[in-house]
Design an enzyme around this catalytic site. Structure first.
Site, mmCIF file in Angstrom:
data_model
loop_
_atom_site.group_PDB
_atom_site.id
_atom_site.type_symbol
_atom_site.label_atom_id
_atom_site.label_comp_id
_atom_site.label_asym_id
_atom_site.label_seq_id
_atom_site.Cartn_x
_atom_site.Cartn_y
_atom_site.Cartn_z
ATOM 1 N N LYS A 239 0.834 -1.203 0.000
ATOM 2 C CA LYS A 239 0.000 0.000 0.000
ATOM 3 C C LYS A 239 0.868 1.253 0.000
ATOM 4 O O LYS A 239 0.585 2.225 -0.692
ATOM 5 C CB LYS A 239 -0.948 -0.007 1.209
ATOM 6 C CG LYS A 239 -2.156 -0.895 0.966
ATOM 7 C CD LYS A 239 -2.912 -1.263 2.211
ATOM 8 C CE LYS A 239 -3.959 -2.333 1.864
ATOM 9 N NZ LYS A 239 -4.486 -3.046 3.017
ATOM 10 N N ASP B 255 -11.849 1.991 2.940
ATOM 11 C CA ASP B 255 -12.170 0.568 2.795
ATOM 12 C C ASP B 255 -13.659 0.366 2.491
ATOM 13 O O ASP B 255 -14.069 -0.720 2.076
ATOM 14 C CB ASP B 255 -11.892 -0.172 4.113
ATOM 15 C CG ASP B 255 -10.546 -0.877 4.136
ATOM 16 O OD1 ASP B 255 -10.159 -1.418 3.092
ATOM 17 O OD2 ASP B 255 -9.915 -0.901 5.212
ATOM 18 N N GLN C 51 -5.707 -2.209 8.983
ATOM 19 C CA GLN C 51 -5.569 -3.549 8.392
ATOM 20 C C GLN C 51 -6.219 -4.602 9.284
ATOM 21 O O GLN C 51 -5.948 -4.675 10.481
ATOM 22 C CB GLN C 51 -4.074 -3.858 8.201
ATOM 23 C CG GLN C 51 -3.768 -5.112 7.420
ATOM 24 C CD GLN C 51 -4.152 -5.027 5.949
ATOM 25 O OE1 GLN C 51 -4.066 -3.987 5.332
ATOM 26 N NE2 GLN C 51 -4.601 -6.128 5.398
HETATM 27 N N1 GUN Z 1 -7.515 -7.487 5.273
HETATM 28 C C1 GUN Z 1 -7.678 -8.209 4.143
HETATM 29 N N2 GUN Z 1 -8.204 -7.454 3.166
HETATM 30 C C2 GUN Z 1 -8.381 -6.223 3.697
HETATM 31 C C3 GUN Z 1 -8.876 -5.004 3.179
HETATM 32 O O1 GUN Z 1 -9.289 -4.878 2.029
HETATM 33 N N3 GUN Z 1 -8.880 -3.950 4.048
HETATM 34 C C4 GUN Z 1 -8.450 -4.053 5.329
HETATM 35 N N4 GUN Z 1 -8.519 -2.973 6.101
HETATM 36 N N5 GUN Z 1 -7.986 -5.168 5.838
HETATM 37 C C5 GUN Z 1 -7.946 -6.240 5.027
#
Ligand code: GUN
Length: 283
Positions: free
Chosen positions: A53, A120, A97
Site C-alpha cells: 500500500k 475501505d 488492516q
Molecule cells: N484485510 C484483508 N483485506 C483487507 C482489506 O481490504 N482492508 C483491510 N482494512 N484489511 C484487510
C-alpha cells in the site's frame, strides 16, 4: 484455452491514470491526497499488504503514513490514533488492516473511522450507500473485480453471476456490484446445497472462499468467465487461488491467475478511493 486476465497490467494502467488525475488535482488545489494505514501486531501477510500500500501511494503521488503498532496495543490507544487521524486535514483516507489481534474489537474501529475517510468502505454508512447504489467509496476487492471485467470487455447485463463466499469484505458487496451492473446474481456459501450444480449455471463465477484449488473443471460451464479472489498458500509454500487453474483454464473463456489477477486491483481501488476522499474534502 481461456484468455488470461492480466490484473497486473490493468492495475498499472489504472494507476497511471490515477497519477495523472492526482497531479492535476494537486495543481488545481495544492492538496496532495493522504492515506494513513494502521497495522497492529506482526501478521506477515498483513505486513506485506501494508508495504504494498505504501508503494502504491508513492507510485500515484500520494502522501502516506504507516502506523505499525505492537500486538499489545490497547483499544483505547487504537481509538485515540483513529481520533487523531480523523481530525488531521493532511489525511483523507484511513485504513486499519484486518484482522486485528483478538483482544481488539474490529467493529469498534470500523465505526470510529470517519465515514468520509473510510476508504475501505467498511463503515455501515458506506455499506448502506453501496446497497442502495449511490456511493463514492468503492468496496476495494469487488470493485477491482468489476474493473477487470469491464476492461476485458465482458458485459454483465443479463448474465448468470454466481458469487461463492458471503463475507462483508468480498462476497456481499460483490453481489451488490454485479446486481447494479444488471447481472442475475446468486450468492453461495458453506451451507449451499449442490454447490457444483449452481456453479455450473454461472456465466460469470466469482470464487471467494479461501480454499486452495477448490473449484475444479466439473464445477465450471464451458466458456464461463472465472474470477479467482482467493489467495492461499499450498502445503509446499506456493501461492494459489480458490480455483484449480490447470483444470479450469481450458474450459473458461476468461480467467484470472493467482497471483497477478484480482490481487493487484484491490490496492489500486484503494488509491482511487483515497483520491475521491481528497476531492470530497476540498469541496
Ligand atoms: N484485510 C484483508 N483485506 C483487507 C482489506 O481490504 N482492508 C483491510 N482494512 N484489511 C484487510
Amino acid at each position: 484455452m481461456a484468455n488470461i486476465i492480466n490484473g497486473k497490467a490493468i492495475s498499472a494502467a489504472i494507476r497511471a491514470e490515477l497519477k495523472e488525475e492526482t497531479e492535476a488535482f494537486f495543481k488545481k488545489t495544492g492538496v496532495r491526497p493522504g492515506l494513513a494505514v494502521i497495522i497492529v501486531g506482526e501478521d506477515p501477510a498483513s505486513q506485506v499488504y501494508v508495504r504494498n500500500k505504501r508503494r502504491a501511494c508513492e507510485e500515484v503521488g500520494f502522501y502516506s503514513e504507516a502506523y505499525e503498532l505492537p500486538a499489545e496495543t490497547t483499544q483505547t490507544e487504537l481509538n485515540a490514533l483513529v481520533d487523531r487521524l480523523n481530525a488531521d486535514p493532511a489525511i483523507h483516507g484511513i485504513l486499519c488492516q484486518l484482522p486485528l489481534p483478538k483482544h481488539l474489537d474490529e467493529n469498534e474501529v470500523i465505526l470510529r473511522i470517519d465515514p468520509q475517510k473510510d476508504v475501505d468502505a467498511f463503515h455501515p454508512t458506506n455499506v448502506g450507500k453501496i446497497m442502495i447504489g449511490d456511493y463514492s467509496f468503492l468496496p476495494c476487492t469487488p470493485a477491482g473485480v468489476m474493473a477487470l471485467l469491464e476492461r476485458s470487455g465482458i458485459d454483465i447485463t443479463g448474465k448468470e453471476c454466481v458469487v461463492v463466499g458471503r463475507s462483508n469484505i468480498v462476497g456481499k458487496p460483490q453481489a451488490m456490484l454485479l446486481l447494479h451492473a444488471n447481472g442475475t446474481v446468486t450468492v453461495c456459501h458453506s451451507r449451499t446445497k449442490n454447490l457444483a450444480e449452481v456453479c455450473r449455471r454461472a456465466d460469470i463465477l466469482v470464487a471467494a472462499i479461501g480454499k486452495a484449488d477448490f473449484f475444479t473443471a466439473d464445477m465450471v460451464k464451458e466458456g464461463a468467465v472465472v474470477i479467482d479472489v482467493g489467495m492461499n498458500r499450498r502445503a509446499d509454500g506456493t501461492l494459489t487461488g480458490d480455483v484449480d487453474f490447470e483444470s479450469v483454464a481450458p474450459k473458461a473463456s476468461f480467467i484470472t491467475p493467482v497471483p497477478g489477477g484480482v490481487g493487484p486491483m484491490t490496492i489500486t481501488m484503494l488509491m482511487q478511493n483515497t483520491l475521491t476522499a481528497a476531492k470530497q474534502a476540498v469541496n
